[in-house]
Scaffold this active site. Structure first.
Site, PDB file in Angstrom:
ATOM      1  N   CYS A   1       2.515   1.606  -8.348  1.00 15.41           N
ATOM      2  CA  CYS A   1       1.356   2.248  -8.976  1.00 15.41           C
ATOM      3  C   CYS A   1       1.732   3.619  -9.522  1.00 15.41           C
ATOM      4  O   CYS A   1       1.818   4.591  -8.773  1.00 15.41           O
ATOM      5  CB  CYS A   1       0.217   2.362  -7.964  1.00 15.41           C
ATOM      6  SG  CYS A   1      -1.234   3.179  -8.648  1.00 15.41           S
TER       7      CYS A   1
ATOM      8  N   CYS B   1      -0.895   6.330  -9.067  1.00 12.35           N
ATOM      9  CA  CYS B   1      -0.984   6.864  -7.699  1.00 12.35           C
ATOM     10  C   CYS B   1       0.176   7.815  -7.412  1.00 12.35           C
ATOM     11  O   CYS B   1      -0.019   8.866  -6.816  1.00 12.35           O
ATOM     12  CB  CYS B   1      -0.909   5.755  -6.647  1.00 12.35           C
ATOM     13  SG  CYS B   1      -1.836   4.278  -7.011  1.00 12.35           S
ATOM     14  N   ASP B   2       1.366   7.437  -7.782  1.00  9.20           N
ATOM     15  CA  ASP B   2       2.557   8.122  -7.269  1.00  9.20           C
ATOM     16  C   ASP B   2       3.370   8.883  -8.318  1.00  9.20           C
ATOM     17  O   ASP B   2       4.323   9.578  -7.972  1.00  9.20           O
ATOM     18  CB  ASP B   2       3.475   7.095  -6.576  1.00  9.20           C
ATOM     19  CG  ASP B   2       2.796   6.472  -5.361  1.00  9.20           C
ATOM     20  OD1 ASP B   2       2.012   7.178  -4.714  1.00  9.20           O
ATOM     21  OD2 ASP B   2       3.038   5.294  -5.083  1.00  9.20           O
TER      22      ASP B   2
END
Ligand code: NDP
Length: 310
Positions: A134, A137-138
């Site tokens: 992701c 997300c990261d």
């Protein structure tokens, strides 16, 4: 047979949020956690984009908080996997672990989706330590660093483009000699000076001490000129598709070609009255914790309205 007004399947942000709303509406929901208690977020490290956590939090802590909040209002959380459903008549019959059955007036399906991985041992070894599925997300953790994205579809191109706004350099690893993504996404990638596309490349492993430091690549796999070499990278992102966890519902619910449950007009309603789908299992587009939580809320409100209209 045991009976409940509201059965929630899955324990990600959608399931727990549905449980919070359903329990506050006196539906006394029962939630089955499913295969991965806490859902996909428990596989990521720090979460910085969930509103309400200005200093960030971890996936485990966020899910523990959501669970505590649901339990505080009386939701009953059980471990167990739904192995069969019968939605042919209400109340619906749900089988847990091939063994127990429970009747439910309403069902909220929030079983999520699972990112596909290549199946390398090293992906497990470096999970949460350089390996991610992701970018939204990261990606933030790779500012001014080097990252690699595997895949040649729209997701891979979108994630490579997104990561190029943060990272210094992005390798896009594509196993064929072309991108499968839409032409506009291809153009965006191919014209981006920070992205280097490695066509005809496969990844056979990762290396590093505590976290990812690079990848072992194969060029022209199976061809006479097949070669193996290493490229250093700090982050390794998979973008080879997601699989919605919808198989068990397919005999009764419409799914799209990729397996996402089809809902009605942007609501969590399915074609079956009283059966709702929330979160990633019905969302091929946004796939965020906050959007999943929001759709879990909507599903619980829908369940309450459905029951009061009966
Ligand atoms: P896709 O199935 O479209 O693409 C998957 C990609 O991963 C392909 O390039 C495929 O390669 C590659 N791949 C699959 N397995 C492996 C493997 N084992 N090793 C190496 N590469 C692998 O998935 P997406 O998630 O990209 O997209 C899913 C759907 O969502 C699509 O319909 C897409 O158009 C849509 N989407 C739309 C967006 C938008 O419009 N903004 C954004 C994101 C997705 P190969 O081509 O060789 O099979």
């Amino acid at each position: 047979m045991e009976k409940t007004k509201c059965l929630i399947i899955g324990s990600g942000p959608a399931g727990y949020t549905a449980a919070i709303y359903a329990s506050r509406a006196n539906l006394s929901p029962i939630l089955y956690e499913g295969i991965q208690p806490g859902g996909q977020l428990t596989t990521t490290s720090t979460i910085e984009n969930f509103p309400g956590y200005p200093d960030g939090t971890t996936g485990d802590d966020l899910m523990a908080d959501l669970r505590t909040q649901a339990e505080r209002f009386g939701a009953e959380i059980r471990s167990g996997i739904v192995t069969k459903v019968d939605f042919s008549a209400s109340p619906y019959i749900i089988t847990i672990d091939d063994n127990d059955t429970i009747q439910a007036d309403t069902v909220i399906i929030s079983t999520g989706a699972s990112a596909k991985y290549l199946g390398l041992e090293d992906e497990k070894k470096f999970a949460g330590r350089g390996v991610s599925a992701c970018a939204t997300c990261d990606g933030f953790f790779y500012r001014k660093k080097t990252v690699a994205v595997v895949g040649g579809g729209d997701t891979a191109c979108e994630e490579a483009t997104y990561l190029s706004s943060l990272a210094e350099k992005v390798f896009l690893i594509v196993r064929k000699d072309y991108l499968r993504a839409s032409s506009i996404m291809q153009k965006r990638v191919l014209e981006n000076p920070k992205i280097q596309v490695l066509f005809n490349h496969n990844v056979e492993g990762l290396y590093g001490e505590r976290k990812v430091a690079g990848m072992h690549l194969i060029k022209n796999l199976g061809q006479p000129d097949e070669s193996h070499y290493d490229v250093d990278t700090d982050g390794f992102f998979l973008a080879i598709g997601h699989k919605p966890n919808s198989d068990v519902f397919k005999p009764f619910l419409k799914t799209d070609a990729a397996g996402y449950i089809v809902t009605i007009d942007g609501t969590p309603r399915t074609e079956i009255p009283g059966v709702f789908a929330a979160g990633d299992v019905a969302d091929p587009v946004y796939r965020q914790a906050i959007t999943a939580a929001a759709s879990g809320c909507k599903a619980a409100i829908e369940a309450e309205r459905y029951l009061s209209n009966l």
